[in-house]
Design a protein around this motif. Structure first.
Motif, PDB file in Angstrom:
ATOM      1  N   GLY A  23      38.083  -2.988 -60.434  1.00 56.54           N
ATOM      2  CA  GLY A  23      37.053  -3.982 -60.745  1.00 56.54           C
ATOM      3  C   GLY A  23      35.663  -3.363 -60.791  1.00 56.54           C
ATOM      4  O   GLY A  23      34.908  -3.535 -61.753  1.00 56.54           O
ATOM      5  N   THR A 178      33.407 -13.830 -51.801  1.00 60.53           N
ATOM      6  CA  THR A 178      33.326 -14.942 -52.750  1.00 60.53           C
ATOM      7  C   THR A 178      34.616 -14.944 -53.564  1.00 60.53           C
ATOM      8  O   THR A 178      34.895 -13.981 -54.284  1.00 60.53           O
ATOM      9  N   THR A 363      42.448   7.875 -58.993  1.00 67.18           N
ATOM     10  CA  THR A 363      42.084   9.041 -59.802  1.00 67.18           C
ATOM     11  C   THR A 363      41.714   8.673 -61.235  1.00 67.18           C
ATOM     12  O   THR A 363      40.850   9.295 -61.845  1.00 67.18           O
TER      13      THR A 363
HETATM   14  C1  LIG Z   1      49.869   4.028 -49.921  1.00 68.71           C
HETATM   15  C2  LIG Z   1      49.085   4.274 -51.168  1.00 68.71           C
HETATM   16  C3  LIG Z   1      48.639   5.557 -51.456  1.00 68.71           C
HETATM   17  C4  LIG Z   1      47.903   5.786 -52.609  1.00 68.71           C
HETATM   18  N1  LIG Z   1      47.390   7.020 -52.802  1.00 68.71           N
HETATM   19  C5  LIG Z   1      46.629   7.269 -53.886  1.00 68.71           C
HETATM   20  C6  LIG Z   1      46.012   8.526 -54.041  1.00 68.71           C
HETATM   21  O1  LIG Z   1      46.079   9.391 -53.175  1.00 68.71           O
HETATM   22  N2  LIG Z   1      45.306   8.746 -55.166  1.00 68.71           N
HETATM   23  C7  LIG Z   1      45.168   7.803 -56.134  1.00 68.71           C
HETATM   24  O2  LIG Z   1      44.560   8.101 -57.154  1.00 68.71           O
HETATM   25  N3  LIG Z   1      45.704   6.566 -55.995  1.00 68.71           N
HETATM   26  C8  LIG Z   1      46.415   6.274 -54.886  1.00 68.71           C
HETATM   27  N4  LIG Z   1      46.953   5.034 -54.689  1.00 68.71           N
HETATM   28  C9  LIG Z   1      46.741   4.002 -55.715  1.00 68.71           C
HETATM   29  C10 LIG Z   1      45.388   3.320 -55.587  1.00 68.71           C
HETATM   30  O3  LIG Z   1      45.036   3.150 -54.242  1.00 68.71           O
HETATM   31  C11 LIG Z   1      45.436   1.961 -56.283  1.00 68.71           C
HETATM   32  O4  LIG Z   1      45.916   2.129 -57.588  1.00 68.71           O
HETATM   33  C12 LIG Z   1      44.082   1.299 -56.398  1.00 68.71           C
HETATM   34  O5  LIG Z   1      43.413   1.299 -55.159  1.00 68.71           O
HETATM   35  C13 LIG Z   1      44.231  -0.129 -56.897  1.00 68.71           C
HETATM   36  O6  LIG Z   1      42.950  -0.679 -56.990  1.00 68.71           O
HETATM   37  P1  LIG Z   1      42.742  -2.168 -57.502  1.00 68.71           P
HETATM   38  O7  LIG Z   1      41.287  -2.332 -57.741  1.00 68.71           O
HETATM   39  O8  LIG Z   1      43.638  -2.435 -58.656  1.00 68.71           O
HETATM   40  O9  LIG Z   1      43.279  -3.081 -56.307  1.00 68.71           O
HETATM   41  P2  LIG Z   1      42.586  -3.479 -54.912  1.00 68.71           P
HETATM   42  O10 LIG Z   1      41.914  -2.341 -54.287  1.00 68.71           O
HETATM   43  O11 LIG Z   1      43.595  -4.177 -54.077  1.00 68.71           O
HETATM   44  O12 LIG Z   1      41.463  -4.498 -55.358  1.00 68.71           O
HETATM   45  C14 LIG Z   1      41.740  -5.797 -55.837  1.00 68.71           C
HETATM   46  C15 LIG Z   1      40.741  -6.716 -55.180  1.00 68.71           C
HETATM   47  O13 LIG Z   1      40.778  -7.998 -55.814  1.00 68.71           O
HETATM   48  C16 LIG Z   1      40.395  -8.947 -54.837  1.00 68.71           C
HETATM   49  N5  LIG Z   1      40.824 -10.293 -55.277  1.00 68.71           N
HETATM   50  C17 LIG Z   1      42.091 -10.693 -55.512  1.00 68.71           C
HETATM   51  N6  LIG Z   1      42.101 -11.997 -55.895  1.00 68.71           N
HETATM   52  C18 LIG Z   1      40.796 -12.411 -55.903  1.00 68.71           C
HETATM   53  C19 LIG Z   1      40.150 -13.662 -56.203  1.00 68.71           C
HETATM   54  N7  LIG Z   1      40.848 -14.751 -56.576  1.00 68.71           N
HETATM   55  N8  LIG Z   1      38.795 -13.726 -56.096  1.00 68.71           N
HETATM   56  C20 LIG Z   1      38.067 -12.640 -55.712  1.00 68.71           C
HETATM   57  N9  LIG Z   1      38.647 -11.439 -55.414  1.00 68.71           N
HETATM   58  C21 LIG Z   1      39.982 -11.322 -55.514  1.00 68.71           C
HETATM   59  C22 LIG Z   1      41.121  -8.473 -53.580  1.00 68.71           C
HETATM   60  O14 LIG Z   1      40.555  -8.990 -52.394  1.00 68.71           O
HETATM   61  C23 LIG Z   1      41.025  -6.949 -53.708  1.00 68.71           C
HETATM   62  O15 LIG Z   1      39.969  -6.422 -52.913  1.00 68.71           O
HETATM   63  C24 LIG Z   1      47.659   4.734 -53.523  1.00 68.71           C
HETATM   64  C25 LIG Z   1      48.088   3.442 -53.217  1.00 68.71           C
HETATM   65  C26 LIG Z   1      48.771   3.204 -52.031  1.00 68.71           C
HETATM   66  C27 LIG Z   1      49.163   1.811 -51.681  1.00 68.71           C
END
Ligand SMILES: Cc1cc2nc3c(=O)[nH]c(=O)nc-3n(C[C@H](O)[C@H](O)[C@H](O)COP(=O)(O)OP(=O)(O)OC[C@H]3O[C@@H](n4cnc5c(N)ncnc54)[C@H](O)[C@@H]3O)c2cc1C
Length: 506
Positions: A23, A178, A363
């Motif tokens: 995001g 929010t 990454t």
């Molecule tokens: C164990 C593990 C190890 C990993 N290791 C690596 C690594 O070493 N290197 C690498 O590159 N990647 C790694 N990854 C992958 C990486 O962490 C994820 O791909 C990435 O953090 C996902 O980010 P995101 O923004 O999609 O999700 P999130 O970080 O979960 O963000 C989504 C956000 O949306 C918010 N949200 C949801 N619904 C609503 C709503 N209705 N209103 C407002 N807010 C809302 C949530 O609160 C959340 O904070 C790893 C993942 C895991 C689980």
């Protein structure tokens, strides 16, 4: 100035749901291209998957085995791009892979490392080589040889916060705590219903970006009342933190008998972080916790490699997160693709678009954001071109190295310890001067809460980095929580209760 817009008449170009890495990455890229952006996060920035990762900026050596060449090439090249953008929070790291011939033959690993060295552009990071272990090796005596290669380590939660700051500096409105309750299309706009402590409000935007991570599909179905174009698989991954298992700054990548790999990574000078696992997760993503089975598994893998034998009693801390992976119907959780898919939907030419993010890695967040911009370009034909590859993240500007900056800090704040100067340099980069100001001694930094955390830093985190409680400060803006005593947390909480909880541009 409060940057928590309540209902207003402004029509944003983009409304982004979710303050994880995807995001904030999209919000920063779009703002820098001249789009007006609103982003809401229901909790704190990076409070879910984006602070529970293995904290690596890596090509993903093991993905070669699953033939994910596109992802690996893109991720390998991103290592150096991100290292240059954020040299304070990202650092090169050497990885040692002990050779266990019954799992993968040496020729196969050498071929994989050859691709790893050459698939993506690499200028700063060293290539791979063979290693031979002597008696002083921390590994079991039976392990005599292996391989070594480069990747990078990152402070994952700070990567998120710095991108949010970057977005705000380019004009975005970012509001935390929010929640987006629902959104509906009204002609060419999305009307987005939001709720926070101050009540409910609405904003309007020409396009909606769903970067809700583990909640991406649920958000489409429940909050938008639409059909999700892809399924999502929630795959839990957990880590344990133990006192330093071995000396030195290299990480180990351990091959386990089930053909999975587990990392042992030096963490915050005093610790080793061991992880991760892969298990299907069904519950609420916000409630994920390490299971006993995962703990036993990580200890077993570590003990099969290191002389230093661990028991449950050695565990200082644990953390767990869920990977929101795009469902490719793999049976094996560790084989599900780590690549991302962007889904653009609109039912007619007049309708406002919805772009949803499925999957992804820390990454590749910057490339994911660029792809998102490409998909949205037809709706915003005047948007500027790509820019994020070369502009430093906040604090990464004018920085030679964290070591050099730590020296400069100690030259001004003469009684700052080496540990403190090092922590400041690698958390804030050149923005540390916004905290330290003209101070020349520690006592000018105000109340001390413990572990080198002073009031000036806390004030900055509340004013500039959206921190509002001790969890935000101790676990996401820093990792001081690992060493904070309960009484220290209470005094920090008491101080934070006196602060107005809003964030201003600085
Ligand atoms: C164990 C593990 C190890 C990993 N290791 C690596 C690594 O070493 N290197 C690498 O590159 N990647 C790694 N990854 C992958 C990486 O962490 C994820 O791909 C990435 O953090 C996902 O980010 P995101 O923004 O999609 O999700 P999130 O970080 O979960 O963000 C989504 C956000 O949306 C918010 N949200 C949801 N619904 C609503 C709503 N209705 N209103 C407002 N807010 C809302 C949530 O609160 C959340 O904070 C790893 C993942 C895991 C689980």
């Amino acid at each position: 100035m409060q940057t928590s817009p309540q209902s207003n008449d402004k029509i944003y170009d983009l409304a982004v749901i979710g303050g994880g890495i995807n995001g904030v990455g999209i919000a920063a890229d779009a703002s820098g291209r001249g789009l007006s952006v609103f982003l809401c996060e229901k909790d704190d920035l990076a409070s879910h998957t984006s602070s529970a990762s293995s904290k690596l900026i890596h090509g993903g050596l093991r993905y070669l085995e699953h033939k994910e060449f596109r992802l690996v090439r893109e991720a390998l090249a991103e290592r150096e791009v991100l290292l240059a953008k954020a040299p304070h929070i990202i650092r090169p790291m050497r990885f040692i892979m002990p050779h266990r011939p019954h799992l993968r033959p040496a020729w196969l690993i050498r071929t994989g490392l050859f691709f790893y060295d050459h698939l993506g552009k690499r200028e700063k990071l060293l290539g791979s080589n063979n290693v031979y272990f002597k008696e002083d090796s921390p590994l079991n005596a039976a392990i005599t040889r292996g391989f070594e290669y480069s990747d990078c380590a990152v402070d994952d939660a700070r990567l998120v916060v710095l991108n949010a700051m970057h977005a705000r500096e380019k004009g975005a409105d970012i509001v935390t705590r929010t929640r987006c309750l629902s959104a509906q299309r009204e002609g060419q706009y999305w009307v987005v219903d939001l709720e926070n402590e101050q009540g409910q409000f609405q904003i309007k935007a020409k396009a909606l970006v769903n970067a809700a991570g583990p909640w991406v599909a649920q958000f489409i179905k429940q909050d938008l009342q639409l059909k999700s174009p892809y399924g999502i698989r929630l795959i839990q991954g957990s880590h344990i933190i133990v006192p330093k298992l071995y000396e030195g700054d290299k990480a180990f990548i351990m091959q386990n008998d089930d053909r999975r790999i587990v990392f042992a990574i030096p963490y915050l000078d005093q610790y080793t972080m061991i992880g991760t696992t892969d298990r299907e997760y069904q519950g609420d993503p916000a409630q994920v916790k390490i299971t006993q089975e995962e703990t036993d598994y990580l200890i077993k893998v570590s003990n099969a490699h290191f002389k230093n034998q661990l028991t449950q009693a050695d565990i200082v801390s644990t953390f767990a997160g869920v990977r929101p992976l795009c469902d490719d119907e793999s049976d094996n959780p560790s084989a599900i693709t780590r690549d991302y898919t962007l889904a653009l939907s609109k039912e007619s030419a007049e309708q406002a678009p919805l772009l949803s993010v499925f999957g992804g890695k820390l990454t590749t967040y910057r490339k994911l954001a660029e792809s998102a911009m490409q998909q949205l370009k037809p709706f915003f034909p005047d948007m500027k071109g790509s820019w994020t590859a070369t502009e430093a993240l906040p604090g990464g500007e004018n920085m030679e190295s964290a070591e050099q900056l730590a020296k400069e800090i100690r030259a001004q704040v003469t009684d700052a310890s080496e540990t403190l100067a090092k922590r400041w340099a690698s958390a804030y980069g050149s923005r540390i001067w916004n905290i330290v100001g003209e101070a020349t001694s520690i006592e000018q930094l105000g109340q001390h809460f413990g572990q080198g955390l002073y009031a000036k830093e806390v004030d900055y985190l509340c004013a500039v980095e959206w921190a509002s409680n001790s969890q935000d400060v101790l676990w996401r803006r820093s990792k001081l929580g690992l060493n904070f005593a309960q009484s220290e947390i209470e005094s920090l909480d008491a101080y934070l209760a006196t602060k107005p909880h809003h964030t201003v541009a600085a």
